[in-house]
Structures are given as structure tokens and as C-alpha cells.
Design a protein around this motif. Sequence first.
Motif, short mmCIF file in Angstrom:
data_model
loop_
_atom_site.label_atom_id
_atom_site.label_comp_id
_atom_site.label_asym_id
_atom_site.label_seq_id
_atom_site.Cartn_x
_atom_site.Cartn_y
_atom_site.Cartn_z
N GLN A 10 78.51 38.97 23.94
CA GLN A 10 77.63 37.71 22.86
C GLN A 10 78.16 38.03 21.65
O GLN A 10 78.31 37.85 20.95
N ASN A 11 77.58 39.50 21.81
CA ASN A 11 78.20 40.28 19.90
C ASN A 11 79.66 40.15 19.61
O ASN A 11 80.30 40.14 18.47
N ILE A 12 80.98 40.04 20.59
CA ILE A 12 82.11 39.95 20.05
C ILE A 12 82.25 38.91 19.65
O ILE A 12 82.94 38.60 19.26
N LYS A 13 81.83 37.44 20.46
CA LYS A 13 81.68 36.16 20.10
C LYS A 13 81.71 35.93 19.16
O LYS A 13 82.19 35.08 18.20
N GLN A 18 82.40 34.42 13.38
CA GLN A 18 81.32 34.51 12.40
C GLN A 18 83.35 34.85 11.12
O GLN A 18 83.05 34.00 10.03
N ARG A 19 84.33 35.41 11.76
CA ARG A 19 85.04 35.58 11.10
C ARG A 19 85.79 34.11 11.33
O ARG A 19 86.24 33.45 9.86
N HIS A 70 82.37 24.97 20.00
CA HIS A 70 80.96 24.98 19.75
C HIS A 70 80.75 25.44 18.33
O HIS A 70 79.08 25.98 18.70
N ILE A 71 81.44 25.97 16.65
CA ILE A 71 80.62 27.30 16.18
C ILE A 71 80.05 25.84 15.39
O ILE A 71 80.36 24.95 14.43
#
Length: 89
Positions: A10-13, A18-19, A70-71
Amino acid sequence: MVLFGGFKKQNIKAEYDQRLLDLINNLKEQWDHAAQTQTAVADSDIEMAQETALAKQKFFFIYKEARLRHIKNDHIQASVISYDHDDFQ
């Protein structure tokens, strides 16, 4: 440091999402700048038009990737906001 698999994923995604959002915002600014430059220069040439078209295509390529992932972006750029409120009546 070993983290739980789901938490780390989750943190990596979230980090890469965000990038990607930052990149979208940057590309939108570049496209806006290229379009404004092309409009401001009285004798804009084919190279300026190509640079604007390239900036536009870069933006839409990355934007499409964000849509596929889906960002959602919680920041709306001023250049996207329409100040013509007659359309909403």
C-alpha cells in the motif's frame, strides 16, 4: 526493515501514485507554458507548434495511465478551473 506485505505494498502504491500525480501536474504546467508562449509570440513557427503538441501528448499519455490506475487528485490547478460562471446557470 521487514513490514507486513499488504502494508508495504500500500505504501509503495501510494508513493508511486503521488509521483504520478506530481508528474501530471508538472506536465500540465509545461503544456500550459508552451501554449502561452506559442500564443504570445507573434510569428510562432512550426517548431513552437510541435513543442506545444508534444507537451499536450505527454500530458494525455500520463493522464491516461493515471485514469487506468484509478488515481484521484485532490488538487485542481488554476488553469483547469473555468472562471466563466454563465455555463452553470
